[in-house]
Scaffold this motif. Structure first.
Motif, PDB file in Angstrom:
ATOM      1  N   CYS A 114       0.422  -0.783   0.730  1.00 37.31           N
ATOM      2  CA  CYS A 114      -0.014   0.273   0.122  1.00 37.31           C
ATOM      3  C   CYS A 114       0.290   1.823   0.054  1.00 37.31           C
ATOM      4  O   CYS A 114       0.460   1.846  -0.953  1.00 37.31           O
ATOM      5  CB  CYS A 114      -0.805   0.385   1.654  1.00 37.31           C
ATOM      6  N   TYR A 115       1.436   1.468   0.694  1.00 36.66           N
ATOM      7  CA  TYR A 115       2.787   2.147   0.617  1.00 36.66           C
ATOM      8  C   TYR A 115       3.672   2.793  -0.668  1.00 36.66           C
ATOM      9  O   TYR A 115       3.626   3.987  -0.775  1.00 36.66           O
ATOM     10  CB  TYR A 115       4.018   2.005   1.852  1.00 36.66           C
ATOM     11  N   ILE A 116       3.900   1.416  -1.291  1.00 37.44           N
ATOM     12  CA  ILE A 116       3.877   1.821  -2.249  1.00 37.44           C
ATOM     13  C   ILE A 116       3.463   1.814  -3.512  1.00 37.44           C
ATOM     14  O   ILE A 116       3.980   3.014  -4.034  1.00 37.44           O
ATOM     15  CB  ILE A 116       5.266   0.739  -2.898  1.00 37.44           C
ATOM     16  N   MET A 117       2.001   1.878  -3.753  1.00 36.52           N
ATOM     17  CA  MET A 117       1.308   2.197  -4.241  1.00 36.52           C
ATOM     18  C   MET A 117       1.049   3.896  -4.129  1.00 36.52           C
ATOM     19  O   MET A 117       0.608   4.203  -5.613  1.00 36.52           O
ATOM     20  CB  MET A 117       0.180   1.387  -4.711  1.00 36.52           C
ATOM     21  N   ARG A 118       0.916   4.216  -3.374  1.00 35.68           N
ATOM     22  CA  ARG A 118       0.784   5.026  -3.151  1.00 35.68           C
ATOM     23  C   ARG A 118       1.850   6.314  -3.877  1.00 35.68           C
ATOM     24  O   ARG A 118       1.501   7.674  -3.692  1.00 35.68           O
ATOM     25  CB  ARG A 118       0.276   6.047  -1.429  1.00 35.68           C
ATOM     26  N   SER A 119       2.784   5.495  -3.098  1.00 38.38           N
ATOM     27  CA  SER A 119       3.641   6.510  -3.390  1.00 38.38           C
ATOM     28  C   SER A 119       4.303   6.983  -5.102  1.00 38.38           C
ATOM     29  O   SER A 119       5.175   7.689  -5.334  1.00 38.38           O
ATOM     30  CB  SER A 119       5.553   6.181  -2.832  1.00 38.38           C
ATOM     31  N   ILE A 120       4.394   5.566  -5.669  1.00 35.86           N
ATOM     32  CA  ILE A 120       4.400   6.154  -7.332  1.00 35.86           C
ATOM     33  C   ILE A 120       3.160   5.765  -8.428  1.00 35.86           C
ATOM     34  O   ILE A 120       3.202   6.116  -8.986  1.00 35.86           O
ATOM     35  CB  ILE A 120       4.951   3.952  -7.282  1.00 35.86           C
ATOM     36  N   LYS A 121       1.941   5.798  -7.463  1.00 34.88           N
ATOM     37  CA  LYS A 121       0.268   6.559  -8.392  1.00 34.88           C
ATOM     38  C   LYS A 121       0.521   7.600  -8.973  1.00 34.88           C
ATOM     39  O   LYS A 121       0.372   7.865  -9.952  1.00 34.88           O
ATOM     40  CB  LYS A 121      -0.572   6.352  -7.634  1.00 34.88           C
ATOM     41  N   PRO A 122       1.382   8.535  -7.996  1.00 36.91           N
ATOM     42  CA  PRO A 122       1.594   9.761  -9.379  1.00 36.91           C
ATOM     43  C   PRO A 122       2.009  10.387 -10.512  1.00 36.91           C
ATOM     44  O   PRO A 122       1.731  10.576 -10.925  1.00 36.91           O
ATOM     45  CB  PRO A 122       1.518  11.212  -8.271  1.00 36.91           C
ATOM     46  N   PHE A 123       3.026   9.304 -10.622  1.00 37.18           N
ATOM     47  CA  PHE A 123       4.109   8.856 -11.845  1.00 37.18           C
ATOM     48  C   PHE A 123       3.903   7.732 -13.034  1.00 37.18           C
ATOM     49  O   PHE A 123       4.468   7.830 -13.655  1.00 37.18           O
ATOM     50  CB  PHE A 123       5.304   9.133 -11.451  1.00 37.18           C
ATOM     51  N   MET A 124       2.935   6.909 -12.661  1.00 37.07           N
ATOM     52  CA  MET A 124       2.539   5.809 -13.024  1.00 37.07           C
ATOM     53  C   MET A 124       1.195   6.049 -13.908  1.00 37.07           C
ATOM     54  O   MET A 124      -0.107   6.742 -13.405  1.00 37.07           O
ATOM     55  CB  MET A 124       2.618   4.145 -11.862  1.00 37.07           C
ATOM     56  N   PHE A 125       0.812   5.353 -15.176  1.00 39.85           N
ATOM     57  CA  PHE A 125      -0.076   5.001 -15.447  1.00 39.85           C
ATOM     58  C   PHE A 125      -0.923   3.439 -15.250  1.00 39.85           C
ATOM     59  O   PHE A 125      -0.437   3.216 -13.826  1.00 39.85           O
ATOM     60  CB  PHE A 125       0.412   4.436 -17.216  1.00 39.85           C
ATOM     61  N   PRO A 126      -2.634   4.175 -14.913  1.00 36.29           N
ATOM     62  CA  PRO A 126      -3.059   2.754 -14.305  1.00 36.29           C
ATOM     63  C   PRO A 126      -3.392   1.561 -14.569  1.00 36.29           C
ATOM     64  O   PRO A 126      -2.776   0.632 -13.906  1.00 36.29           O
ATOM     65  CB  PRO A 126      -4.921   3.694 -14.889  1.00 36.29           C
ATOM     66  N   ASN A 127      -3.133   0.834 -15.700  1.00 38.10           N
ATOM     67  CA  ASN A 127      -2.064  -0.540 -16.408  1.00 38.10           C
ATOM     68  C   ASN A 127      -1.115  -0.572 -15.657  1.00 38.10           C
ATOM     69  O   ASN A 127      -0.732  -1.918 -15.392  1.00 38.10           O
ATOM     70  CB  ASN A 127      -1.834  -0.882 -17.999  1.00 38.10           C
ATOM     71  N   THR A 128       0.042   0.185 -15.836  1.00 39.26           N
ATOM     72  CA  THR A 128       1.167  -0.537 -14.430  1.00 39.26           C
ATOM     73  C   THR A 128       0.812  -0.120 -12.504  1.00 39.26           C
ATOM     74  O   THR A 128       1.215  -1.514 -12.625  1.00 39.26           O
ATOM     75  CB  THR A 128       2.170   1.156 -14.728  1.00 39.26           C
ATOM     76  N   LEU A 129      -0.176   0.442 -12.766  1.00 41.70           N
ATOM     77  CA  LEU A 129      -0.124   0.132 -10.952  1.00 41.70           C
ATOM     78  C   LEU A 129      -0.729  -1.092 -11.395  1.00 41.70           C
ATOM     79  O   LEU A 129      -0.903  -1.947 -10.307  1.00 41.70           O
ATOM     80  CB  LEU A 129      -1.706   1.455 -10.826  1.00 41.70           C
ATOM     81  N   LYS A 130      -1.797  -1.340 -12.156  1.00 40.65           N
ATOM     82  CA  LYS A 130      -2.248  -2.968 -12.303  1.00 40.65           C
ATOM     83  C   LYS A 130      -1.367  -4.345 -11.933  1.00 40.65           C
ATOM     84  O   LYS A 130      -1.977  -4.990 -11.162  1.00 40.65           O
ATOM     85  CB  LYS A 130      -3.241  -2.948 -12.821  1.00 40.65           C
ATOM     86  N   THR A 131       0.010  -3.333 -13.102  1.00 40.71           N
ATOM     87  CA  THR A 131       0.884  -4.686 -13.193  1.00 40.71           C
ATOM     88  C   THR A 131       1.330  -5.075 -11.533  1.00 40.71           C
ATOM     89  O   THR A 131       1.810  -5.608 -11.494  1.00 40.71           O
ATOM     90  CB  THR A 131       1.456  -4.337 -13.916  1.00 40.71           C
ATOM     91  N   ILE A 132       1.924  -3.401 -10.825  1.00 38.47           N
ATOM     92  CA  ILE A 132       2.428  -3.594  -9.736  1.00 38.47           C
ATOM     93  C   ILE A 132       1.764  -3.996  -8.526  1.00 38.47           C
ATOM     94  O   ILE A 132       2.468  -5.165  -7.987  1.00 38.47           O
ATOM     95  CB  ILE A 132       2.783  -1.731  -9.420  1.00 38.47           C
ATOM     96  N   TYR A 133       0.042  -4.180  -8.919  1.00 42.19           N
ATOM     97  CA  TYR A 133      -0.720  -4.676  -7.909  1.00 42.19           C
ATOM     98  C   TYR A 133      -0.833  -5.468  -7.749  1.00 42.19           C
ATOM     99  O   TYR A 133      -1.139  -7.467  -6.753  1.00 42.19           O
ATOM    100  CB  TYR A 133      -2.033  -4.137  -8.016  1.00 42.19           C
ATOM    101  N   TYR A 134      -0.825  -6.808  -9.105  1.00 44.42           N
ATOM    102  CA  TYR A 134      -0.661  -8.438  -9.182  1.00 44.42           C
ATOM    103  C   TYR A 134       0.909  -9.074  -9.148  1.00 44.42           C
ATOM    104  O   TYR A 134       0.939  -9.670  -8.575  1.00 44.42           O
ATOM    105  CB  TYR A 134      -1.130  -8.604 -10.290  1.00 44.42           C
ATOM    106  N   SER A 135       1.867  -8.200  -8.926  1.00 41.72           N
ATOM    107  CA  SER A 135       2.809  -9.166  -9.074  1.00 41.72           C
ATOM    108  C   SER A 135       3.660  -8.976  -7.670  1.00 41.72           C
ATOM    109  O   SER A 135       4.395  -9.595  -7.249  1.00 41.72           O
ATOM    110  CB  SER A 135       4.149  -8.532 -10.174  1.00 41.72           C
ATOM    111  N   TYR A 136       3.253  -7.947  -6.828  1.00 40.87           N
ATOM    112  CA  TYR A 136       3.654  -7.613  -5.922  1.00 40.87           C
ATOM    113  C   TYR A 136       2.851  -7.814  -4.283  1.00 40.87           C
ATOM    114  O   TYR A 136       2.620  -8.313  -3.024  1.00 40.87           O
ATOM    115  CB  TYR A 136       3.769  -6.196  -5.191  1.00 40.87           C
ATOM    116  N   PHE A 137       1.565  -7.055  -4.157  1.00 41.47           N
ATOM    117  CA  PHE A 137       0.084  -7.473  -3.637  1.00 41.47           C
ATOM    118  C   PHE A 137      -0.073  -8.959  -3.639  1.00 41.47           C
ATOM    119  O   PHE A 137      -0.557  -9.247  -2.815  1.00 41.47           O
ATOM    120  CB  PHE A 137      -0.246  -6.873  -3.511  1.00 41.47           C
ATOM    121  N   ASN A 138      -0.882  -8.995  -4.652  1.00 35.12           N
ATOM    122  CA  ASN A 138      -2.062  -9.905  -5.038  1.00 35.12           C
ATOM    123  C   ASN A 138      -1.096 -11.627  -5.578  1.00 35.12           C
ATOM    124  O   ASN A 138      -1.207 -12.639  -4.714  1.00 35.12           O
ATOM    125  CB  ASN A 138      -2.440 -10.061  -6.579  1.00 35.12           C
ATOM    126  N   ALA A 139       0.445 -11.624  -5.442  1.00 32.72           N
ATOM    127  CA  ALA A 139       1.646 -12.975  -6.001  1.00 32.72           C
ATOM    128  C   ALA A 139       1.395 -13.434  -4.192  1.00 32.72           C
ATOM    129  O   ALA A 139       1.856 -14.602  -3.939  1.00 32.72           O
ATOM    130  CB  ALA A 139       2.895 -12.471  -5.741  1.00 32.72           C
TER     131      ALA A 139
END
Length: 222
Positions: A109-134
């Motif tokens: 959650c902290y990582i997502m909050r930090s990178i959200k202003p600089f990433m596109f939605p599709n990139t955020l979903k990729t990070i979600y699946y690779s870090y959180f969902n895994a």
């Protein structure tokens, strides 16, 4: 006697079961000696400091005192143990594993909050699946029905709110739909269905059908 004998890298695990306490101790002692002798013949040795056993039991059932000695060292029992990345409790309530992965999920959650202003939605979903969902999907088929899963679901709602820029307390029903991400419980049901489809040979299909108001019901039993 040994119901399951598993080798993974340099780790060896075995499962012994018996409904009788004395018979259980005898089988466990014999099984351990067989493994020890097998290692000795193949010029291998058991690391006694890292060797433990765990007794799976109901919550209120006392732990049996089983004395297993290897090279004059007593093998100790543990109430919980980490096995292939999953923390298993002797009562199999999955609380210890959930507490183990919560810091990782909070970090996501902290990582997502930090990178959200600089990433596109599709990139955020990729990070979600690779870090959180895994982290949650790894143990989900086994512990997805635990009473402690609500903690994981709350963190999941927090991270999808961050991804969509929603405030705390906002309903996540539409957020999950917009992101096309399954909620924790729905993901658990999906994995169970996939397991059933891929392992049909483990289940018996009963040829019993009941016609209730023109509905066909098929019973499947393990």
């Amino acid at each position: 006697m040994i119901k399951l004998y598993l080798l993974f890298a340099d780790d060896t695990s075995m499962i012994v079961k018996s409904p009788n306490s004395k018979d259980f101790q005898t089988k466990m002692f014999t099984a351990f000696n067989c493994v020890n002798e097998s290692f000795t013949v193949n010029l291998l040795s058991i690391n006694v400091d890292k060797t433990h056993y765990i007794q799976f039991k109901t919550k209120n059932k006392p732990t049996l005192e089983v004395n297993i000695v290897c090279n004059d060292n007593l093998i100790t029992t543990l109430p919980k143990i980490k096995f292939l990345g999953i923390c298993i409790h002797d009562s199999i309530n999955w609380s210890c594993h959930i507490e183990y992965i919560i810091p990782k999920q909070s970090s996501a959650c902290y990582i997502m909050r930090s990178i959200k202003p600089f990433m596109f939605p599709n990139t955020l979903k990729t990070i979600y699946y690779s870090y959180f969902n895994a982290n949650i999907s790894y143990f989900l088929p086994f512990g997805g029905n635990s009473l402690y899963d609500i903690k994981i679901f709350r963190i999941q709602k927090r991270i999808v709110r961050i991804m969509m820029g929603c405030k705390n307390g906002v309903s996540c029903r539409n957020v999950f739909r917009r992101l096309e991400i399954l909620p924790f419980v729905s993901q658990y049901i999906l994995l169970l269905m996939l397991f059933l489809v891929k392992n049909k040979n483990l289940f018996i299909l009963n040829s019993i059908t009941l016609n209730l108001q023109d509905n066909l019901i098929i019973f499947i039993s393990p």
